[in-house]
Design an enzyme around this catalytic site. Structure first.
Site, PDB file in Angstrom:
ATOM      1  N   GLU A 149       0.797  -1.236   0.000  1.00  0.00           N
ATOM      2  CA  GLU A 149       0.000   0.000   0.000  1.00  0.00           C
ATOM      3  C   GLU A 149       0.829   1.286   0.000  1.00  0.00           C
ATOM      4  OE1 GLU A 149      -2.642  -0.540   3.351  1.00  0.00           O
ATOM      5  OE2 GLU A 149      -3.487  -2.362   2.523  1.00  0.00           O
TER       6      GLU A 149
ATOM      7  N   GLU B 211      -5.764 -11.144  -0.939  1.00  0.00           N
ATOM      8  CA  GLU B 211      -6.571 -10.956   0.279  1.00  0.00           C
ATOM      9  C   GLU B 211      -8.064 -10.968  -0.049  1.00  0.00           C
ATOM     10  OE1 GLU B 211      -5.262  -7.590   2.549  1.00  0.00           O
ATOM     11  OE2 GLU B 211      -3.155  -7.875   2.029  1.00  0.00           O
TER      12      GLU B 211
END
Ligand SMILES: Oc1ccccc1CN[C@@H]1C=C[C@@H](O)[C@H](O)[C@H]1O
Length: 337
Positions: free
Chosen positions: A135, A242
């Site tokens: 991220e 995920e």
């Protein structure tokens, strides 16, 4: 016999299928049984993140992570490492000197190198793929780099250095850049620019992790296909790292409860979830030449991180197994193709 087949068997000629687990999940019991039957890849949900595994400069907390690695080894499962460099769940000590003042770029790079070398080195040959940087790109349009402590103190080169440190520690490990909301055109394009720049400089990046925290309507099949093909065009492997499918509208920031935040899983929501899981896995199977792993975030609706994000205490129903570890209707649409 059919009944003994699990996800991993149905997808044997497509890609490994995995789940994010805690040390509790791998203790003997129904969850370990479900893991063995359905999955052939594991990710530690939390215990390999910087804060849990390296809480102070002088201490590493290996035991919880070792437990999960041992379970994967004992059951012939692949193991993905999550995550070496992130702005969240990272202890403040990385960024502060003994007087509590911000450290220099050189000191922070040395600490990052030490962390990555030690963690990747410990699991060399047992973890085949690492989410090296998680991220680094912000959601808001415009900047390529999230203004994290890593970026503010080191500058953009922290990303290249993290990949180089990981590669030096385990030259055989596949090194991934991992992010969420990768189907939003603006974020997708900025991630692409970041990755192309790294590859053009010869930085050892082998793949991109699309986290896959999706919802009943987002992404569309077209948007997902666009992301997969765009990143694969850089020569990168694509992992779905995920995967879960919230039954609530997608949000990307934690917020407090509102009285409208009631937990629901209506027949309409379930039908939308069945249709969306069917669409998504149709796209993933179609691109099995680019997708080399699909991992769900958590195991079953019994417990999901979404039960507390973005709204604390709002039960979600995002996975293929229900609260009693039984396959949901969506499961059968994912395995029957
Ligand atoms: O979907 C999001 C929205 C806002 C911020 C972060 C995310 C996703 N962030 C992920 C989610 C759970 C954590 O356990 C993972 O380590 C992290 O990669």
């Amino acid at each position: 016999a059919q009944s003994n087949k699990g996800l991993k068997d149905y997808y044997q000629s497509y890609f490994p299928v995995g789940a994010a687990v805690t040390p509790r999940t791998v203790e003997e019991g129904p969850e370990a049984e479900l893991l063995r039957k359905q999955f052939n890849s594991l990710t530690a949900e939390n215990v390999m993140k910087p804060q849990p595994i390296h809480p102070t400069e002088g201490t590493y907390n290996w035991e919880p992570a070792d437990k999960i690695v041992a379970f994967a080894q004992a059951n012939g499962m692949k193991m993905r490492g999550h995550t070496l460099c992130w702005h969240n769940q990272t202890p403040d000590w990385f960024f502060k000197d003994k007087d509590g003042k911000e450290v220099s770029k050189e000191v922070l790079l040395q600490r990052l190198k030490e962390h990555i070398t030690t963690v990747v080195g410990r699991y060399k040959g047992k973890i085949y793929a690492w989410d090296v940087v998680n991220e680094a790109v912000p959601d808001a349009p415009g900047n390529i780099y999230r203004e994290s402590n890593w970026y503010k103190i080191i500058g953009e080169e922290y990303i290249a250095r993290a990949f180089e440190y990981a590669h030096a520690a385990d030259p055989n490990a596949l090194l991934f850049y991992n992010d969420y909301n990768t189907e939003s055109t603006s974020k997708r394009d900025r991630i692409y620019t970041l990755l192309k720049g790294l590859l053009d400089k010869g930085v050892p990046v082998h793949g991109v992790g699309l986290q896959g925290h999706w919802s009943l309507t987002d992404p569309t099949a077209e948007a997902l296909e666009e992301s997969i093909t765009k990143f694969a065009s850089l020569g990168l492997q694509v992992h779905i790292t995920e995967l879960d499918m919230s039954v609530y509208p997608k949000e990307h920031a934690r917020r407090e409860r509102r009285d409208t935040d009631v937990s629901t899983f209506t027949p309409e929501q379930e039908q939308q979830q069945i249709d969306q899981y069917q669409r998504i896995f149709g796209v993933l199977r179609k691109h099995k030449d680019k997708i080399t792993s699909v991992t769900f975030w958590n195991l079953s609706d019994r417990s999901s991180w979404l039960d507390n994000f973005p709204v604390r205490g709002r039960k979600d129903y995002p996975l293929l197994f229900d609260q009693n570890y039984q396959p949901k209707k969506a499961y059968w649409k994912v395995v029957e193709f």
